[in-house]
Design an enzyme around this catalytic site. Structure first.
Site, short mmCIF file in Angstrom:
data_model
loop_
_atom_site.label_atom_id
_atom_site.label_comp_id
_atom_site.label_asym_id
_atom_site.label_seq_id
_atom_site.Cartn_x
_atom_site.Cartn_y
_atom_site.Cartn_z
N CYS A 1 -26.15 -33.55 -26.24
CA CYS A 1 -26.73 -32.40 -25.55
C CYS A 1 -27.27 -32.82 -24.19
O CYS A 1 -27.21 -33.99 -23.82
CB CYS A 1 -27.84 -31.77 -26.39
N CYS B 1 -29.74 -35.67 -24.09
CA CYS B 1 -29.13 -37.00 -24.14
C CYS B 1 -28.74 -37.46 -22.74
O CYS B 1 -28.91 -38.63 -22.37
CB CYS B 1 -27.91 -36.99 -25.04
N ASP C 1 -5.70 -32.33 10.30
CA ASP C 1 -4.82 -33.35 9.74
C ASP C 1 -4.82 -34.66 10.50
O ASP C 1 -4.32 -35.66 10.01
CB ASP C 1 -3.38 -32.83 9.68
N ASP D 1 -7.60 -26.62 13.09
CA ASP D 1 -6.95 -27.36 14.16
C ASP D 1 -5.57 -26.71 14.33
O ASP D 1 -5.04 -26.11 13.39
CB ASP D 1 -6.82 -28.82 13.79
N ASP E 1 -9.43 -35.11 14.14
CA ASP E 1 -10.08 -34.04 13.38
C ASP E 1 -11.15 -34.56 12.44
O ASP E 1 -11.95 -33.78 11.92
CB ASP E 1 -9.04 -33.26 12.55
#
Length: 741
Positions: free
Chosen positions: A23, A26, A633, A429, A637
């Site tokens: 649980c 724990c 990409d 971009d 960037d």
């Protein structure tokens, strides 16, 4: 198995498999035990995965962490980066025989009670009830005592302690009544104690099965790895094909991949062509055509052609391994919303013990019926289980990240998944993100008096060593005319502006109009042609020569065309359908950028930007109150991706961009941005639903049990159902279909 990026596992992080947790309490105990170890900076425990992710200083021994968890009452072992061994099986769900055995022993105790509803009288003797209930209580229920005692020694509580106390109270009261009044005593509650233990065991077994379903995405990815590879080895002309275990592959080996076979490892095609199915890796629904020189990913399925593939990556460095590590890392880390649950669960069990004590005292003092008060207190202890609270968030995260992986979305951590649903502005971009990133030289115009062929040869020579897309376009144009290019000297790239160098003694500069203006170059001789090209959306560069007269002289204008990706306009439309605004950032001139933005349907555009301008603009937008997702990409960037609330990197881009982003799009389709945001919304909605039901269950169940409106058996059934229902609700995410297309 652990990682924080698609590239490598972080040096300061270690992952452990933890067995025996039941649980949210724990989870808190294990985290507390780990944080007490010297050198541990932070620890996050995932109940659904049964793992602990520990951030630590160099030199900390994993054995010390394992020992700390053992002292807290749980079992642990270290998981290596490439460890495919599953976590140690939970005692709750390893097999179903304890549930079956408990059910067979409990059924004779419950059946007479059910028969009484229809007027039957089949009640067993009290001594027979004792015989049947005792093995359930102390043999099959021994795990509750062990875990509950460990919690008490740690001065905390958990589900096991509640169940152990509640069932022991019911069993002990029954033994007392049996010894006091004999076998004919009617005030026996053996069936309640046995039924509660049986129902809890059943619930945990069902919970374990549901957990395994949430891990199906990881299992599917791992199954993509073939066990053997067919390799061509030996001297040229006398090479032989041999089958090798994957572990014996070496970089540079030539793999023979027949039609219909999985590609054993990442590589580059040396011979052959055909279509390759990468759907389970990239989410691409259609096979992709591959030819000599193209890269292929291990785990993809070869279509109709015979391929000879050179191995380029193995083991932890392979694309598939990195994907698996990234998904597992996202599943292992906590979402920010989990902090609320952690605060609640830290005080939950002590509060329940107090409520149970108040229930016993209240009923006993008010009515004098202490037996009845004890049974109501037992119901309080049994129904108040923090299991559902502990599973609500990680279960939804596990399913959500698994669905994302099948769609070609790799999510670095749970925080990125949660933050994406808050986004209201998506910043793109331009080059390589919304466009194909493969510009062509569409026009080359020289000023009067300059030789066009010679000028193009000089421009190509200046860019021989550059990998910039525009540089490749210039070299391709020169190659198409079969122009010989002499090597350039003293070449220097000017970030965000262009390149300069000397070709055959002439000092040349090639770059943007902004740079030319800074240098004082007069662009008016080609102004009319430039305006026409910009209006049609072309990107412009300028070639100037320093003739030793101070200010460089204009030589030529270069116009480049880069086609938009076929899916870019649809991607923008999908984002608008989600209620999001869009903005494009570009280093292009304003006219070309605006033309591209208008064609795609973007709301705004910022043009003529330097690389550092993108990060600054993203920061300004966030300071203005916008929640920003940045999509890019390239290397330039990366700062903007890191500055945004959520960064999304195209998988075909640079490793630096993917390192900075929270989400990686495994294929260059901008429509995946809408998928990522929509899936984030769906996942967080599931988390909130789970937390609502978990909280409501306890808020209603505990008072009803305290008021005597729930028997311990009904309370046990409700507790078992709560965890299973939370996991079942999370699994509904697997039906998520994405944005409509």
């Amino acid at each position: 198995m652990n990682t924080a990026s698609p590239l490598t596992a972080p040096a300061g992080e270690l992952q452990l498999a933890v067995a025996g947790m039941t649980c949210a309490s724990c989870v808190n105990r294990v985290e507390r035990a780990l944080r007490k170890v010297p050198g541990v900076e932070d620890a996050q425990v995932n109940l659904a995965l049964e793992t602990a992710t520990v951030r630590l200083l160099p030199g900390v021994d994993a054995a010390a962490l394992v020992a700390a968890i053992g002292k807290a009452g749980y079992e642990a072992r270290e998981l290596a980066v490439e460890d495919d061994t599953p976590p140690p099986p939970s005692p709750w769900s390893a097999t179903g025989w304890p549930v079956l055995t408990a059910a067979l022993l409990t059924l004779p105790l419950i059946a007479p009670m059910v028969a009484m509803l229809w007027g039957g009288h089949l009640m067993l003797s009290g001594w027979w009830q004792l015989v049947l209930a005792t093995p359930v209580q102390f043999w099959l229920g021994a795990r509750f005592y062990r875990a509950g005692w460990a919690a008490l020694k740690d001065r905390s509580g958990n589900m096991d302690l509640l169940v152990a106390l509640g069932t022991t109270a019911a069993y002990g009261l029954s033994v007392y009544e049996l010894l006091r009044h004999g076998a004919a005593s009617g005030a026996l509650y053996f069936e309640s104690a046995a039924a509660v233990i049986t129902l809890v065991l059943l619930g945990k077994w069902l919970e374990g099965r549901a957990k395994r379903q949430t891990l199906s995405a990881i299992a599917a990815l791992k199954q993509l790895r073939p066990e053997h590879a067919r390799v061509r080895r030996g001297p040229t002309g006398a090479s032989q094909e041999i089958d090798l275990p994957l572990a014996q592959l070496r970089l540079g080996d030539l793999m023979v991949v027949r039609p219909g076979e999985r590609i054993p490892a990442d590589g580059r095609i040396r011979e052959g062509r055909g279509h390759v199915d990468e759907s389970l890796i990239s989410g691409e629904s259609l096979p992709v055509e591959k030819a000599e020189g193209d890269r292929v990913v291990g785990g993809a399925v070869n279509g109709e052609g015979l391929l000879l593939v050179e191995v380029t990556a193995l083991g932890a460095e392979s694309t598939l391994s990195r994907i698996v590590r990234l998904v597992e890392s996202a599943q292992a880390h906590k979402a920010p919303i989990q902090r609320l649950v952690d605060r609640v669960s830290a005080v939950f069990v002590p509060a329940v013990l107090v409520i149970a004590a108040v229930t016993l005292m209240g009923w006993g003092l008010a009515s004098g019926d202490w037996e009845r008060g004890l049974i109501h207190a037992v119901a309080v202890l049994v129904i108040a289980c923090p299991c559902a609270l502990g599973l609500a968030t990680p279960a939804a995260i596990m399913v959500g990240t698994g669905v994302a992986a099948r769609r070609g979305l790799l999510i670095k951590d749970a925080e990125a998944l949660e933050q994406a649903r808050r986004v209201d502005l998506v910043v793109f971009d331009k080059t390589g993100t919304l466009t194909e990133g493969k510009p062509r030289l569409t026009a080359f115009v020289t000023v009067p008096g300059q030789d066009e062929t010679e000028a193009l040869r000089l421009a190509a020579a200046l860019q021989l060593g550059s990998e910039h897309p525009l540089a490749r376009a210039v070299r391709d144009a020169a190659s198409a005319r079969a122009l010989a290019t002499a090597p350039a000297a003293a070449v220097r790239a000017i970030a965000g502006r262009g390149i300069e160098g000397r070709v055959q003694g002439r000092a040349l500069k090639l770059g943007s109009g902004r740079w030319m203006a800074e240098l004082g170059v007069d662009l008016s001789p080609l102004a009319a042609q430039a305006n026409a090209e910009m209006t049609s959306g072309q990107t412009l560069s300028w070639l100037a020569a320093d003739e030793g007269e101070g200010t460089p002289v204009l030589v030529a204008m270069l116009a480049f065309g880069d086609r938009a990706k076929p899916t870019s306009a649809a991607a923008i439309a999908e984002l608008k359908a989600l209620g999001l605004r869009t903005l494009m950032l570009s280093g292009d001139n304003a006219a070309a950028a605006q033309a591209a933005a208008d064609a795609l349907g973007l709301d705004q555009v910022r043009a003529e930007l330097l690389p550092e301008d993108k990060a600054r603009i993203v920061a300004e937008l966030r300071a203005g109150g916008a929640r920003v997702a940045m999509v890019g990409d390239g290397i330039n960037d990366a700062p903007a991706l890191a500055a945004a609330d959520v960064g999304l990197a195209m998988g075909g881009g640079t490793d630096v961009a993917m390192e900075a982003a929270g989400i990686t799009l495994m294929r260059g389709d901008p429509r995946l941005v809408a998928d990522a945001i929509a899936l984030s919304r769906a996942t967080v909605a599931k988390i909130r639903q789970n937390l609502f039901w978990a909280f409501i269950y306890n808020l209603l169940g505990v008072p009803l049990a305290a008021l005597g409106l729930l028997s311990p058996v009904i309370a046990g059934a409700a507790m078992a159902l709560s965890s299973v229902s939370v996991l079942g609700n999370a699994l509904l995410l697997k039906r998520w279909k994405g944005t409509a297309r």
